[in-house]
Design an enzyme around this catalytic site. Structure first.
Site, mmCIF file in Angstrom:
data_model
loop_
_atom_site.group_PDB
_atom_site.id
_atom_site.type_symbol
_atom_site.label_atom_id
_atom_site.label_comp_id
_atom_site.label_asym_id
_atom_site.label_seq_id
_atom_site.Cartn_x
_atom_site.Cartn_y
_atom_site.Cartn_z
ATOM 1 N N ASP A 102 82.115 58.404 30.680
ATOM 2 C CA ASP A 102 81.890 58.060 32.209
ATOM 3 C C ASP A 102 80.223 57.968 31.894
ATOM 4 O O ASP A 102 79.630 59.152 31.825
ATOM 5 C CB ASP A 102 82.302 58.925 33.202
ATOM 6 C CG ASP A 102 81.632 58.639 34.529
ATOM 7 O OD1 ASP A 102 81.230 57.633 34.661
ATOM 8 O OD2 ASP A 102 81.666 59.421 35.350
ATOM 9 N N ASP B 27 77.521 51.808 34.982
ATOM 10 C CA ASP B 27 78.610 52.730 35.031
ATOM 11 C C ASP B 27 80.081 52.648 34.496
ATOM 12 O O ASP B 27 80.755 51.780 35.235
ATOM 13 C CB ASP B 27 78.821 53.178 36.627
ATOM 14 C CG ASP B 27 79.616 54.455 36.701
ATOM 15 O OD1 ASP B 27 80.213 55.012 35.674
ATOM 16 O OD2 ASP B 27 79.938 54.945 37.956
#
Ligand SMILES: *[C@@H]1O[C@H](CO)[C@@H](O)[C@H](O)[C@H]1NC(C)=O
Ligand SMILES: *[C@@H]1O[C@H](CO)[C@@H](O)[C@H](O)[C@H]1NC(C)=O
Ligand SMILES: *[C@@H]1O[C@H](CO)[C@@H](O)[C@H](O)[C@H]1NC(C)=O
Ligand SMILES: *[C@@H]1O[C@H](CO)[C@@H](O)[C@H](O)[C@H]1NC(C)=O
Length: 402
Positions: free
Chosen positions: A100, A285
């Site tokens: 992430d 992201d």
């Protein structure tokens, strides 16, 4: 942004949460896995909650690559999240992680976690000869929606493909809120944002540490995220980039604020017409499923797709057949000085039910929310191979190739 904000937020709540997001460390939210893979407004809210806004994940196997260390990624829940396996400790214990770039802590459930960690794998420090108890401090990640993981920090060796980082500071979770526990696939989050977003107290990203120790040739981490329709595989590569997975040259975009991988979205071009009046902050992201933009941008983009429709219940939907069209039409995202075109058909995601009359509808990869922070999640990154360069604080992007 797979982090933790995982709850359902009301729109008003999302708005309130947005500002803090811009000035404080965020975290990611996970998607509840029980929900269907779609971008309903609820899902979007959860995605946003991570930035005090929120969202998703993946699966992987290990493979070696030239120069760096690679881990195979697999998409879970139809391109909702991409996960890959890592190992921690000596002998190694295995975990399925969501890599992430929207958060900065590495965390896994520990043996101290009871039912709240669901069926996830748990790390047993008593079985690891390299576990260091000296770093045992209380640790917690609270997400904007009220979801959280809490536990203690620890140090142990983290194995990534054929490389290892000894003494890595990680979070050991003894309690997770339901958003995490219900994800059938994911064990933990592998944060790859900048250290100011971290709660474990790291001063450097593991990527920088691996480089400084001479383990990887460059302080970079690269992602290839495959389409579900092509098998849903991907690859994360530490320390190098894999030219087999992109075409042409990487175009680099400077990071504006080193917390998230934040860049300037200088414009969005629909039919060659710029639709932004001003530059907007955007986050690249890997932990978020969708592209999330303000409503007026979502509307302009979907206006180019015949049959696309919005409903408060389902969010934006597109006739699935549009995904099979051979139109070369693109929407151009301009980041910094560079243009990144995404074919319109690539916005078509998983099928929805019900259908709209006789037309089978699919979810759109673009969601709208009243957000000042644009989120360029996996819908964007499936089109572009991405290189997150800590050394130069920039992101390199090139057209992705399966
Ligand atoms: C990992 O494997 C790759 C590809 O085989 C190799 O280039 C690299 O040097 C290896 N790294 C280590 C630390 O062994
Ligand atoms: C860390 O310290 C806490 C509190 O003393 C303890 O309960 C926990 O077992 C320790 N964690 C590990 C992995 O030893
Ligand atoms: C981060 O740096 C500070 C100041 O040098 C140091 O006291 C602290 O122990 C470091 N944290 C870690 C996790 O290494
Ligand atoms: C952009 O500026 C134009 C001209 O001032 C205005 O008509 C339009 O509403 C603005 N669009 C947005 C999204 O603010």
């Amino acid at each position: 942004m797979v982090n933790s904000f995982g709850l359902f937020l009301s729109s008003a709540l999302v708005l309130c949460l947005l500002k803090p997001v811009l000035t404080e460390p965020l975290n990611v939210g996970l998607e509840s896995t029980q929900s269907r893979p779609m971008n309903t407004p609820e899902r979007v809210k959860r995605a946003l909650a991570k930035y005090n806004i929120n969202d998703e994940k993946i699966n992987a196997r290990v493979r070696s690559a030239g120069g760096g260390a690679s881990i195979e990624l697999s998409s879970a829940y139809v391109d909702i999240e991409y996960l890959g396996y890592i190992h921690i400790g000596t002998p190694p214990q295995k975990f399925n992680m969501d890599f992430d770039t929207g958060s900065s802590d590495i965390w896994i459930p520990s043996m101290a976690c009871g039912n709240s960690c669901g069926s996830h794998r748990r790390y047993d420090s008593t079985l690891s000869s390299t576990y260091e108890s000296g770093a045992n401090k209380t640790w917690a990640l609270h997400y904007g929606d009220g979801s959280s993981v809490i536990g203690n920090t620890a140090r142990d060796t983290v194995h990534l493909g054929n490389i290892s980082q000894p003494g890595q500071l990680i979070g050991l979770v003894s309690k997770e809120t339901a958003q995490f526990a219900t994800d059938r696939f994911l064990d933990g989050i592998f944060g790859l944002g900048f250290p100011p977003l971290a709660f474990t107290g790291i001063n450097n990203s593991i990527v920088e540490d691996l480089h400084w120790s001479g383990t990887i040739p460059a302080p970079i981490v690269s992602f290839h995220l495959g389409h579900y329709r092509d098998g849903g595989k991907g690859e994360i590569l530490f320390g190098d980039m894999n030219a087999d997975h992109f075409e042409g040259e990487l175009k680099y975009v400077p990071v504006t604020i080193k917390k998230y991988w934040q860049v300037d979205l200088t414009n969005v071009m629909v039919d060659g017409n710029p639709i932004l009046n001003k530059t907007l902050p955007a986050i690249v992201d890997t932990g978020t499923t969708l592209i999330i933009v303000p409503a007026y941008i979502a509307k302009e983009i979907h206006a180019k797709i015949p049959g696309a429709e919005y409903s408060p219940m389902y969010g934006w939907r597109i006739p699935c057949s549009f995904g099979e069209q051979t139109t070369e039409e693109t929407i151009i995202f301009q980041l910094g000085q560079e243009e990144f075109p995404i074919p319109l058909r690539d916005f078509v995601r998983a099928k929805t039910s019900p259908s709209s009359g006789d037309v089978q509808m699919c979810y759109s990869g673009i969601a709208q929310a009243n957000t000042p922070l644009i989120i360029l999640g996996d819908t964007f990154l499936r089109s572009f191979y991405s290189v997150f360069d800590f050394g130069n604080a920039r992101i390199g992007l090139a057209r992705s190739k399966a």
